[in-house]
Design an enzyme around this catalytic site. Structure first.
Site: not given
Ligand code: GLU
Length: 505
Positions: A16, A264-266
């Site tokens: 995404p 970050s995505k996390r």
């Protein structure tokens, strides 16, 4: 005004779109609109191993939700199409061949085992293996620079795996310009010979990106800072092809809320705020990642917030709608240094844009979120929303702030009760009922005039009346103006609630 502006947002559909990607898309969009240009969407899906189904749709939906749709791209004004690199496969080989013919690229046949061996061997000696001018012609590597023409052709004819590498020059200095960073000087000796094409018929990002930017007549490449290390290669590719390079602008990194390290995505899951515009369900694990839309943010807030991640107008003004952003946006005002992501700031923007929403529309969203509101007149809900929204950041805050407009309190807040209900309160409230009953014209103005008038003429302490009255109506010492509440719930309900309070006292 810069002429013929054509910019592109070129995501790889590997997951995404993260908030940083939306920021890149937004800056491209603003720049395009500011200069009456075209905003292109190109899907860079050459790496089939990292392809995640559903992401292309997600990207398009996210852009639409943010009101920054592309002008040209998959399924829309396809005059430079196709816009998916996987559908352009047939285009790239000829360009790789061109570079071989001009001596700017060469075939390399080194197997991954051989390359691993060189890497390890270097590591053991405390060195880093770089495939470039200092070793490519020394005979330890297997490429068309050391093999004879016939040997190279024999390998190609035998169907051996190969890659085509760019031949980065030795001892040259590149002078590059970035619209945000200014002049950048690069010593070509530190560059490795990047792979441009593989024998599976697929180009790498570098080749496909340059060829497409050229063929799609892109005038400005606006992308994240993580692509800055590729600029030298891209610049050399334009030179090798004899093409005019577009202008480049590398946007600053987005940093974690602490200001340390890249967001970050996390981080979303770890830090408890969304890092995606829309909710995303991972097709493999079915894990759900939160989205700003589903968490109740308005797209206007998202856009306004993202615009300030790396840009500012140079004035004190912080509230900008899309139109105003287009007018004010300027690449020269984009910073080089990283932009700290502050999840409280987007809440602040959301609170602002909440005030700008139409009450009826808010009421509709509010009603559809609460079954207990389904039978209530939408115009009544809209009036309630108008009275309380200044305290709300999200539509999901509305119930907590307004439930007493729709139902009588079921209990009274204990602390408030001790504070507001005294020995004489019951008598005072009985008189309030009489005053309320006598008001013919039940408006906020008459309520205010009659009740306040009665309080002053009897020389009663204001709090002694208003506090228990509020508690009787709301069940707590919160909410908007007491007279607004009385007017909204009406005479009968007001009296009923006061009677109830007297009973339970
Ligand atoms: N496909 C690259 C990405 O995923 C595009 C980088 C660029 O804009 O050149 O971000």
């Amino acid at each position: 005004m810069i002429k013929n502006v054509r910019v592109r947002f070129a995501p790889s559909p590997t997951g995404p779109l993260h908030i940083g990607g939306v920021r890149t898309a937004l800056f491209n969009y603003l720049f395009a609109k500011k200069h009456n240009g075209t905003f292109v969407l190109r899907i860079e899906d050459t790496d089939q191993n990292r392809y995640v189904p559903g992401t292309e749709n997600y990207i398009i939906e996210a852009l639409n939700w943010c009101h920054i749709p592309y002008d040209e791209g998959p399924g829309k004004n396809e005059k430079f199409g196709p816009y998916r690199q996987s559908e352009r496969k047939h285009i790239y080989k000829a360009y790789a061949d061109k570079l071989i013919a001009s001596g700017d690229a060469y075939y390399a046949f080194d197997t991954s085992e051989q390359l691993d061996f060189h890497r390890k061997d270097h590591e053991e000696k405390g060195k880093t293996f770089i495939y470039n001018w200092h070793n490519r012609e020394k005979g330890r590597l297997v490429n068309s620079l050391v093999l004879s023409k016939e040997e190279t052709q024999a390998k190609l004819d035998a169907g051996e795996d190969y890659v085509i590498r760019f031949k980065s020059p030795q001892d040259e200095t590149l002078h590059l310009t970035d619209l945000i960073r200014g002049q950048i000087t690069i010593d070509t000796n530190i560059l490795d010979d990047k792979v441009l094409f593989k024998s599976d018929g697929m180009p790498t990002y570098h080749l496909a990106n340059i060829v497409d930017d050229h063929l799609m007549e892109i005038s400005h490449v606006i992308r994240g800072e993580e692509w800055l290390p590729s600029l030298a290669l891209h610049y050399q590719l334009y030179q090798a092809f004899g093409w005019d390079a577009p202008e480049f602008a590398h946007l600053p990194l987005i940093l974690k809320p602490t200001g340390k390290g890249k967001l970050s995505k996390r981080d979303g899951d770890k830090l408890g705020f969304p890092v995606f515009p829309l909710e995303w369900e991972d097709p493999k694990t079915n894990a759900i990642s939160k989205g700003y839309k589903e968490d109740g943010y308005f797209p206007e807030a998202m856009i306004n917030f993202l615009a300030f991640l790396g840009w500012n107008p140079g004035t004190e003004q912080e509230i900008f709608n899309l139109e105003e952003l287009i007018n004010a946006f300027d690449l020269e005002k984009v910073n080089k240094s990283g932009a700290r992501f502050d999840p409280d700031k987007i809440k602040w923007f959301n609170h602002h844009y909440m005030q700008e929403q139409n009450d009826l529309e808010l009421a509709e969203a509010f009603q559809s979120n609460h079954t207990s509101l389904s039978d209530i007149d939408i115009h009544y809900i809209a009036m309630v929303v108008g009275l309380i929204k200044e305290r709300a950041t999200f539509i999901s805050d509305l119930w907590e702030l307004s439930f007493f407009f729709f139902q009588a309190p079921r209990s009274y807040d204990e602390k408030a009760r001790k504070k507001a209900f005294k020995e004489d309160t019951s008598d005072i409230l009985k008189t309030v009922i009489a005053v309320v009953e006598s008001i013919e014209d039940f408006t906020v103005e008459s309520l205010q005039k009659d009740i306040k008038g009665w309080i002053t003429s009897n020389d009663i302490n204001f709090g002694k009346v208003m506090m228990p009255l509020r508690l009787a109506l709301v069940g707590a010492l919160q909410g908007p103006d007491v007279f607004d509440i009385m007017y909204m719930i009406g005479k009968m309900e007001t009296i009923k609630r006061i009677e109830n309070a007297i009973k339970t006292m």
